[in-house]
Design an enzyme around this catalytic site. Structure first.
Site, PDB file in Angstrom:
ATOM      1  N   HIS A  78       8.902   3.368  11.194  1.00 25.64           N
ATOM      2  CA  HIS A  78       8.681   3.117   9.760  1.00 25.64           C
ATOM      3  C   HIS A  78       9.841   3.656   8.930  1.00 25.64           C
ATOM      4  CE1 HIS A  78       5.648   2.628   6.313  1.00 25.64           C
ATOM      5  NE2 HIS A  78       6.777   3.053   5.748  1.00 25.64           N
ATOM      6  N   HIS A  80      12.637   2.355   5.453  1.00 25.98           N
ATOM      7  CA  HIS A  80      12.972   1.341   4.431  1.00 25.98           C
ATOM      8  C   HIS A  80      14.487   1.222   4.383  1.00 25.98           C
ATOM      9  CE1 HIS A  80       8.884   1.253   2.412  1.00 25.98           C
ATOM     10  NE2 HIS A  80       8.788   2.336   3.164  1.00 25.98           N
ATOM     11  N   GLN A 173       6.168  -4.229  -2.426  1.00 28.02           N
ATOM     12  CA  GLN A 173       6.157  -2.893  -3.044  1.00 28.02           C
ATOM     13  C   GLN A 173       5.344  -2.848  -4.338  1.00 28.02           C
ATOM     14  OE1 GLN A 173       8.071   0.608  -2.507  1.00 28.02           O
ATOM     15  NE2 GLN A 173       6.078   0.532  -3.500  1.00 28.02           N
ATOM     16  N   HIS A 231       1.250  -0.653   4.117  1.00 31.15           N
ATOM     17  CA  HIS A 231       1.269   0.654   3.438  1.00 31.15           C
ATOM     18  C   HIS A 231      -0.157   0.850   2.940  1.00 31.15           C
ATOM     19  CE1 HIS A 231       5.590   0.619   3.637  1.00 31.15           C
ATOM     20  NE2 HIS A 231       5.680   1.751   2.969  1.00 31.15           N
ATOM     21  N   GLU A 234      -1.867   5.124   0.577  1.00 30.54           N
ATOM     22  CA  GLU A 234      -0.879   6.209   0.436  1.00 30.54           C
ATOM     23  C   GLU A 234      -1.076   6.857  -0.926  1.00 30.54           C
ATOM     24  OE1 GLU A 234       3.243   5.091   0.382  1.00 30.54           O
ATOM     25  OE2 GLU A 234       3.924   7.115   0.855  1.00 30.54           O
ATOM     26  N   ASP A 330      10.457   7.104   7.245  1.00 27.58           N
ATOM     27  CA  ASP A 330      10.164   6.461   5.972  1.00 27.58           C
ATOM     28  C   ASP A 330      11.432   6.225   5.147  1.00 27.58           C
ATOM     29  OD1 ASP A 330       8.367   5.175   4.323  1.00 27.58           O
ATOM     30  OD2 ASP A 330       7.493   6.985   3.458  1.00 27.58           O
ATOM     31  N   TRP A 336      12.634   8.309  -2.512  1.00 29.86           N
ATOM     32  CA  TRP A 336      11.469   9.012  -1.958  1.00 29.86           C
ATOM     33  C   TRP A 336      11.838  10.123  -0.993  1.00 29.86           C
ATOM     34  CZ3 TRP A 336      11.883   3.642  -2.286  1.00 29.86           C
ATOM     35  CH2 TRP A 336      11.073   3.042  -3.239  1.00 29.86           C
TER      36      TRP A 336
HETATM   37  N1  17E Z   1       7.323   2.729  -1.032  1.00 29.69           N
HETATM   38  C1  17E Z   1       6.046   3.127  -0.890  1.00 29.69           C
HETATM   39  O1  17E Z   1       5.154   2.474  -1.425  1.00 29.69           O
HETATM   40  N2  17E Z   1       5.764   4.216  -0.172  1.00 29.69           N
HETATM   41  C2  17E Z   1       6.729   4.915   0.393  1.00 29.69           C
HETATM   42  N3  17E Z   1       6.430   6.012   1.078  1.00 29.69           N
HETATM   43  C3  17E Z   1       8.056   4.510   0.259  1.00 29.69           C
HETATM   44  C4  17E Z   1       8.324   3.390  -0.462  1.00 29.69           C
HETATM   45  C5  17E Z   1       9.135   5.262   0.890  1.00 29.69           C
HETATM   46 FE   FE2 Z   2       6.942   3.497   3.632  1.00 33.16          FE
END
Ligand code: 17E
Ligand code: FE2
Length: 433
Positions: A78, A80, A173, A231, A234, A330, A336
């Site tokens: 995982h 980006h 996103q 995702h 989170e 990540d 992030w």
């Molecule tokens: N975007 C998201 O929604 N969650 C994350 N942890 C990252 C990007 C890195």
């Molecule tokens: Fe992520």
């Protein structure tokens, strides 16, 4: 490079082996010492000598791996790669929250070009390869009317295919239902050649959107026969329950091994009664989990006072229940995670501490989070150092995984289909006392 013999490799941390490779495929593993000895110094010279002597066996390059720990290529399950190396642009993330990161990225996204995406992703991949990574699942933001990052990374996937296996997840996103034309963009990403479909249920405007977005993404993955990596939840909100919808769809369709729930940090905050009920469904579904313990200890708990939640999913309990969990970094230097390096050793170390998986066997088996478990998450075929598989492996400057983990052993060599794609010499250290 017809035939190669790799001697004295330490497999599973216990077995000293010799390995024969023909045309990039492992053909034999045998106890160390069972293949012919060759000059240790120079593989090319060895080939020449074999040829000159006109020996019966075909000339082989001989490589002595010196009893060092050998693992299959590390799996980054995982990351980006579209956002990597953008930290500070247009400004740093001062709150340390996921949501500020999304806002910053939304600004930066407007400046994307194919060349910009590829240049940054290549830099990140070079770092990852330095740390032994050969398989990468990258999320790519597709909430962009031009799909610039996805198009660029699809090109890069092809350009680098002999170096790394790159899997691309179409990642919405800013939402599927809550972003203009979100559904159409996700479908377009599937048509363009994404490997997997994503979703972001905890970011959608409503619970109803959260459920409908998951159903839409699931149906799309089925229609295009793609993997799925969401995702999922989170957030530190115990009411965030996208996971139950995802696992139910996977269970009912019988496709759990192709489905992954990433992050699931809300599970940290679920009450135990709900978790126990959920666990049964998770086991039945057979879905995979990815935890990103480095980034989620940084991003979660940010609106808590004290005590502050760690916000890392229940890796220990999921693992104990026989569910597949892998670790990812990540982010590498982006809104992030300003300090991501590409090293999954760092991630594993933090993961063990924060989940309190510090028992002896838990430490000794922890390489699995970034190797075999990752391979299962990515649905990789032919992943292992075994006859019939491609000769994809790394050599670490350590005698055991525990030593590699504790003392941050460098990767000395990385081979892909028998080709050396990275090498470093062991550092020379002198203590003047
Ligand atoms: N975007 C998201 O929604 N969650 C994350 N942890 C990252 C990007 C890195
Ligand atoms: Fe992520």
């Amino acid at each position: 490079m017809a035939k190669q013999i790799f001697q004295n490799l330490l497999l599973d941390g216990t077995r000293l082996c010799d390995m024969t490779v023909e045309d990039g495929i492992i053909t034999e593993l045998s106890p160390a010492g069972s293949t012919p000895a060759g000059p240790e110094t120079n593989a090319a010279q060895n080939v020449a000598e074999n040829a000159a002597a006109n020996v019966a066996a075909p000339a082989a390059e001989i490589h002595d791996l010196r009893g060092k720990l050998t693992l299959p290529g590390i799996v980054e399950s995982h990351v980006h790669l579209d956002t990597t190396m953008t930290e500070g642009d247009p400004h740093p993330n001062e709150s340390g929250t996921l949501f500020e990161g999304i806002e910053i990225w939304s600004e930066r996204k407007k400046k994307l070009t194919a060349a910009d995406v590829k240049e940054r992703a290549r830099r990140a991949i070079r770092q990852q390869v330095r740390f032994g990574v050969q398989y990468i699942r990258s999320h790519v933001d597709i909430t962009d009317p031009n799909l610039t990052a996805l198009r660029a990374l699809i090109e890069l996937r092809e350009e680098l295919k002999d170096i790394v296996t790159l899997q691309l997840v179409a990642f919405p996103q800013e939402g599927i239902e809550s972003f203009p034309h979100g559904r159409e963009l996700l479908k377009k990403a599937a048509e363009l050649g994404a490997d997997a479909i994503g979703a972001i249920p905890h970011y959608e405007f409503t619970r109803e959107y959260s459920v409908s977005s998951l159903n839409y993404a699931f149906d799309l993955a089925q229609e295009y026969d793609l993997l799925m990596d969401v995702h999922c939840d989170e957030i530190d909100d115990e009411a965030s329950r996208g996971l139950e919808t995802l696992a139910t769809r996977a269970f009912e369709a019988g496709v759990g091994e192709k489905v992954t729930a990433s992050h699931t940090t809300a599970m940290h905050s679920y009450n135990n009664a709900y978790f126990v009920r959920l666990l049964r469904l998770l086991q039945m579904s057979g879905i995979n989990f990815v935890s990103n313990p480095m980034v989620n200890t940084h991003l979660q708990g940010r609106v808590d006072t004290y005590p502050k939640r760690r916000g890392v999913t229940r890796v220990k309990e999921l693992t104990a229940a026989g569910i597949n969990v892998s670790f990812g970094q990540d982010d590498i230097v982006d809104p992030w995670n300003p300090l991501g390096t590409g090293s999954l050793r760092d991630v594993t170390l933090i993961g063990l501490y924060v989940t309190q998986m510090m028992g002896a066997a838990q430490i000794d088996n922890s390489y699995r989070f970034i190797t075999y478990n990752g391979a299962r998450t990515l649905n990789l075929q032919n992943y292992d150092i075994a006859p019939g598989n491609p000769a994809n492996f790394i050599v670490l400057d350590a005698d055991s995984w525990r030593e590699a983990l504790a003392f941050h052993a460098p990767v000395l060599e990385s081979y892909r289909n028998g080709h050396l794609i990275y090498e470093a010499s062991a550092p020379q250290r002198l203590w003047h006392f």
